[in-house]
Design an enzyme around this catalytic site. Structure first.
Site, PDB file in Angstrom:
ATOM      1  N   ILE A 183       0.902  -1.153   0.000  1.00 52.50           N
ATOM      2  CA  ILE A 183       0.000   0.000   0.000  1.00 52.50           C
ATOM      3  C   ILE A 183       0.941   1.201   0.000  1.00 52.50           C
ATOM      4  CG2 ILE A 183      -1.764   1.289   1.253  1.00 52.50           C
ATOM      5  CD1 ILE A 183      -2.828  -1.290   2.347  1.00 52.50           C
ATOM      6  N   PRO A 184       1.155   1.827  -1.157  1.00 50.89           N
ATOM      7  CA  PRO A 184       2.337   2.680  -1.384  1.00 50.89           C
ATOM      8  C   PRO A 184       2.239   4.089  -0.800  1.00 50.89           C
ATOM      9  CG  PRO A 184       0.991   2.630  -3.350  1.00 50.89           C
ATOM     10  CD  PRO A 184       0.327   1.703  -2.376  1.00 50.89           C
ATOM     11  N   CYS A 185       2.315   4.176   0.532  1.00 49.09           N
ATOM     12  CA  CYS A 185       2.225   5.487   1.170  1.00 49.09           C
ATOM     13  C   CYS A 185       3.430   6.371   0.851  1.00 49.09           C
ATOM     14  CB  CYS A 185       2.044   5.335   2.671  1.00 49.09           C
ATOM     15  SG  CYS A 185       3.274   4.313   3.493  1.00 49.09           S
ATOM     16  N   HIS A 186       4.501   5.792   0.308  1.00 50.69           N
ATOM     17  CA  HIS A 186       5.645   6.614  -0.105  1.00 50.69           C
ATOM     18  C   HIS A 186       5.285   7.495  -1.297  1.00 50.69           C
ATOM     19  CE1 HIS A 186       5.881   2.864  -2.456  1.00 50.69           C
ATOM     20  NE2 HIS A 186       6.410   3.595  -3.418  1.00 50.69           N
ATOM     21  N   ARG A 187       4.165   7.219  -1.964  1.00 50.38           N
ATOM     22  CA  ARG A 187       3.727   8.016  -3.111  1.00 50.38           C
ATOM     23  C   ARG A 187       2.885   9.220  -2.702  1.00 50.38           C
ATOM     24  NH1 ARG A 187       1.888   2.676  -6.531  1.00 50.38           N
ATOM     25  NH2 ARG A 187       3.953   1.690  -6.591  1.00 50.38           N
TER      26      ARG A 187
END
Length: 225
Positions: A183-187
């Site tokens: 779940i790409p919270c770095h984006r």
């Protein structure tokens, strides 16, 4: 809400989902029910809280990666966590947790993460089970449809979660995402493209953005100056 389960599957062109989101941002909160986003099909399912005292067994494995050791956590049905070892929000492995490198979901998650870091995978296909509040899960499901190599702002997430004024809460929920990378919270970045809080630290966030799209890290660098 006890937990949610996300499923990755078939693909729609990003141009189609971009058109839907731009015409009606609130539809992002429905994507898990009926649509696709960011080359990922994500379907939301809810289950009632268990009242019989039963407890799901959790399993974990710690695996190396280019951004440091990761703890992968799963129960019998789904992946529950991807944590940066030694960083924020890493849960202690309790007595109920069992190290189990051969667990099929953990093995699949490890393989897909290796492919991601090698540049051979842009879409994860795993059953996921992040536990959070209704608002947190609303934020996480919108994060899950951010396409590889793209970013959105915290204000965008708040709006898509149906609470456009709750920008700080959206940021806090982003930071509490239990399934990092997948779940790409770095984006998720600041409105000007700058990098802000990340459970794994800003250096790891820069590394992940640079892996997916070197121009994103350059934009973030410019925002710092």
């Amino acid at each position: 809400m006890d937990f949610v389960t996300l499923y990755a599957g078939s693909i729609w062109p990003f141009s189609d989902i971009k058109m839907i989101l731009s015409s009606c941002p609130k539809m992002a909160s429905n994507l898990f029910d009926s649509s696709y986003g960011g080359n990922m099909k994500a379907k939301l399912k809810t289950k009632p809280a268990r009242t019989d005292g039963a407890r799901r067994e959790n399993y974990y494995v710690i695996v190396p990666s280019p951004v440091g050791d990761l703890m992968l956590v799963a129960d019998a049905a789904a992946l529950k966590g991807v944590y940066f070892v030694g960083c924020k929000h890493l849960p202690a492995a309790s007595k109920q947790w069992e190290p189990k490198a051969e667990h099929p979901i953990l093995q699949s998650a490890r393989k897909q993460l290796q492919e991601y870091f090698a540049g051979r995978r842009k879409i994860f296909s795993l059953p996921l089970s992040p536990i959070g509040t209704d608002f947190q899960t609303a934020v996480w499901k919108n994060i899950a449809v951010i396409p590889y190599g793209k970013t959105v702002s915290y204000s965008d997430l708040a709006q898509q979660a149906g609470q456009p004024e709750a920008i700080r809460a959206a940021g806090t929920s982003t930071g509490r995402n239990p399934i990092s990378i997948i779940i790409p919270c770095h984006r998720v970045v600041g409105k000007n493209g700058g990098l802000h809080g990340f459970a794994g630290g800003l250096e790891r966030k820069r590394q992940l953005l640079n892996l997916e799209n070197p121009e994103l890290e350059l934009m973030a660098a410019k925002a710092r100056h």
